[in-house]
Write a protein that holds these residues in place. Structure first.
Motif, PDB file in Angstrom:
ATOM      1  N   LEU A 135      35.941  51.059  43.741  1.00  0.00           N
ATOM      2  CA  LEU A 135      35.449  49.717  44.067  1.00  0.00           C
ATOM      3  C   LEU A 135      36.527  49.001  44.877  1.00  0.00           C
ATOM      4  O   LEU A 135      37.591  48.668  44.357  1.00  0.00           O
ATOM      5  CB  LEU A 135      35.132  48.938  42.782  1.00  0.00           C
ATOM      6  N   LEU A 136      36.258  48.761  46.144  1.00  0.00           N
ATOM      7  CA  LEU A 136      37.281  48.323  47.088  1.00  0.00           C
ATOM      8  C   LEU A 136      37.047  46.879  47.561  1.00  0.00           C
ATOM      9  O   LEU A 136      35.939  46.346  47.432  1.00  0.00           O
ATOM     10  CB  LEU A 136      37.288  49.268  48.291  1.00  0.00           C
ATOM     11  N   PRO A 160      40.616  48.514  41.064  1.00  0.00           N
ATOM     12  CA  PRO A 160      41.847  48.293  41.830  1.00  0.00           C
ATOM     13  C   PRO A 160      42.254  46.823  41.914  1.00  0.00           C
ATOM     14  O   PRO A 160      41.418  45.926  42.076  1.00  0.00           O
ATOM     15  CB  PRO A 160      41.488  48.852  43.213  1.00  0.00           C
ATOM     16  N   LEU A 161      43.561  46.570  41.810  1.00  0.00           N
ATOM     17  CA  LEU A 161      44.064  45.202  41.804  1.00  0.00           C
ATOM     18  C   LEU A 161      43.753  44.479  43.112  1.00  0.00           C
ATOM     19  O   LEU A 161      43.526  43.262  43.110  1.00  0.00           O
ATOM     20  CB  LEU A 161      45.569  45.191  41.543  1.00  0.00           C
ATOM     21  N   HIS A 165      42.043  40.835  43.429  1.00  0.00           N
ATOM     22  CA  HIS A 165      42.642  39.769  44.233  1.00  0.00           C
ATOM     23  C   HIS A 165      41.644  39.223  45.252  1.00  0.00           C
ATOM     24  O   HIS A 165      41.507  38.003  45.428  1.00  0.00           O
ATOM     25  CB  HIS A 165      43.888  40.292  44.944  1.00  0.00           C
ATOM     26  N   ARG A 166      40.911  40.123  45.914  1.00  0.00           N
ATOM     27  CA  ARG A 166      39.946  39.670  46.921  1.00  0.00           C
ATOM     28  C   ARG A 166      38.825  38.855  46.266  1.00  0.00           C
ATOM     29  O   ARG A 166      38.360  37.849  46.829  1.00  0.00           O
ATOM     30  CB  ARG A 166      39.351  40.867  47.668  1.00  0.00           C
ATOM     31  N   THR A 167      38.405  39.262  45.090  1.00  0.00           N
ATOM     32  CA  THR A 167      37.372  38.508  44.375  1.00  0.00           C
ATOM     33  C   THR A 167      37.858  37.107  44.040  1.00  0.00           C
ATOM     34  O   THR A 167      37.123  36.120  44.205  1.00  0.00           O
ATOM     35  CB  THR A 167      36.969  39.246  43.087  1.00  0.00           C
ATOM     36  N   ILE A 168      39.099  36.998  43.565  1.00  0.00           N
ATOM     37  CA  ILE A 168      39.672  35.690  43.250  1.00  0.00           C
ATOM     38  C   ILE A 168      39.723  34.817  44.506  1.00  0.00           C
ATOM     39  O   ILE A 168      39.399  33.620  44.461  1.00  0.00           O
ATOM     40  CB  ILE A 168      41.074  35.842  42.633  1.00  0.00           C
ATOM     41  N   GLU A 169      40.117  35.406  45.632  1.00  0.00           N
ATOM     42  CA  GLU A 169      40.182  34.647  46.884  1.00  0.00           C
ATOM     43  C   GLU A 169      38.815  34.081  47.265  1.00  0.00           C
ATOM     44  O   GLU A 169      38.692  32.890  47.606  1.00  0.00           O
ATOM     45  CB  GLU A 169      40.706  35.545  48.006  1.00  0.00           C
TER      46      GLU A 169
END
Length: 324
Positions: A135-136, A160-161, A165-169
């Motif tokens: 899951l990227l 993957p971290l 991070h992208r989801t949080i953004e």
């Protein structure tokens, strides 16, 4: 503990008139569950009392918890093209979780977890990422509209971290509330992953995140404040049979537990996170949302397995009404 933590007083029942929209970005596993009298020692062979295949994964468990608690839930994740993939999706759909954003991954196994549960209800878990590791961030970019239409985004660390991070953004850009269950803890977790509305580690995870021992009320408070200083607006440290410690704008206090006969703690933290997300999104105070999370976690601890152990909204409300 050397002293008692200050306890929160008073609570109210939130309204379920307008079901919140919860998006869960995370792992989907098949749990291979063994029960035994005690954990094996290194080099020791013991006989298991039973074996079961149970749908799990922290992300999927939290999605089921949120759906059972009354939310409209969409799951973003990946499964493999093996025999478990269809069963995992079917299990989520059975619990009214929307799986249109679950991606089937070619030539890849689904995530697996080997769970050993001993007679006290405590467990040890070993996971294989499988499709979860595929899951990227670009998957999240393609599914941005799913996040944009949510009220709350639930995250864990079994994908993957960079994806977390992208989801949080994206959630931040679109003004969505983010809850992070920071498990499993990787080495050197960057502070940008802690820039969330609420973080809910357990005691061991809080120790790993802060490098602080957590044995006394003072140490629990210090760990919570350290996580707040690193970026989390609200901090909840779950303390098992002691309840949960909440740090918010009103300060820190203990949210008492709901007593239960512990059978299996595998999904207790996931049940807690999912229920908390729903009631907080419905307009309850974070304190009351944590209290409901405690009730959901108690129910899950009293039953065997991950998703099958997660209680319904009526289960949680009944426990709330009888023990609050």
């Amino acid at each position: 503990m050397s002293q008692r933590l200050p306890e929160a007083k008073g609570s109210r029942m939130p309204s379920s008139a307008n079901p919140p929209r919860v998006v869960v970005v995370g792992s989907i596993n098949m749990d291979l569950v063994l029960t035994c009298a005690q954990f094996p020692k290194p080099g020791e062979t013991i006989a298991a009392g039973s074996f079961n295949e149970v749908p799990g994964g922290k992300g999927a468990n939290q999605a089921v918890s949120a759906a059972q608690a009354g939310a409209q839930v969409k799951m973003i994740g990946r499964v493999g093209d093996d025999g478990f993939g269809d069963r995992l999706i079917q299990g989520l759909v059975k619990h009214r979780v929307d799986c249109e954003s679950v991606i089937r991954t070619n030539q890849c196994e689904s995530g697996l977890a080997l769970i050993i549960v001993e007679k006290s209800g405590q467990n040890t878990i070993v996971t294989v990422a499988g499709a979860n590791g595929q899951l990227l961030p670009e998957d999240i970019d393609r599914l941005r509209a799913v996040i944009e239409t949510s009220d709350v985004v639930l995250l864990q660390l079994e994908v993957p971290l960079a994806t977390v991070h992208r989801t949080i953004e994206i959630a931040r850009e679109t003004g969505k509330r983010v809850i992070l269950d920071p498990a499993p803890i990787p080495d050197g977790l960057a502070d940008e992953l802690l820039q969330v509305d609420l973080i809910c580690p357990n005691e061991r995870e809080a120790e790993q995140l802060t490098g602080r021992s957590i044995e006394t009320p003072e140490q629990i408070e210090a760990a919570a404040r350290a996580l707040h200083q690193r970026g989390a607006k609200h901090v909840v440290i779950t303390l098992g049979e002691q309840g949960a410690y909440l740090l918010d704008e009103r300060g820190g206090r203990l949210i008492p537990p709901f007593p239960t006969d512990v059978v299996d703690t595998t999904a207790a933290g996931d049940a807690f996170a999912g229920a908390l997300a729903v009631w907080w999104a419905e307009g309850a105070t974070v304190e009351d949302a944590v209290r409901f999370g405690n009730a959901a976690g108690a129910i899950a601890s009293s039953r065997l397995g991950a998703q099958p152990s997660i209680g319904s909204r009526s289960d949680i409300e009944h426990l709330w009404n009888t023990q609050s």
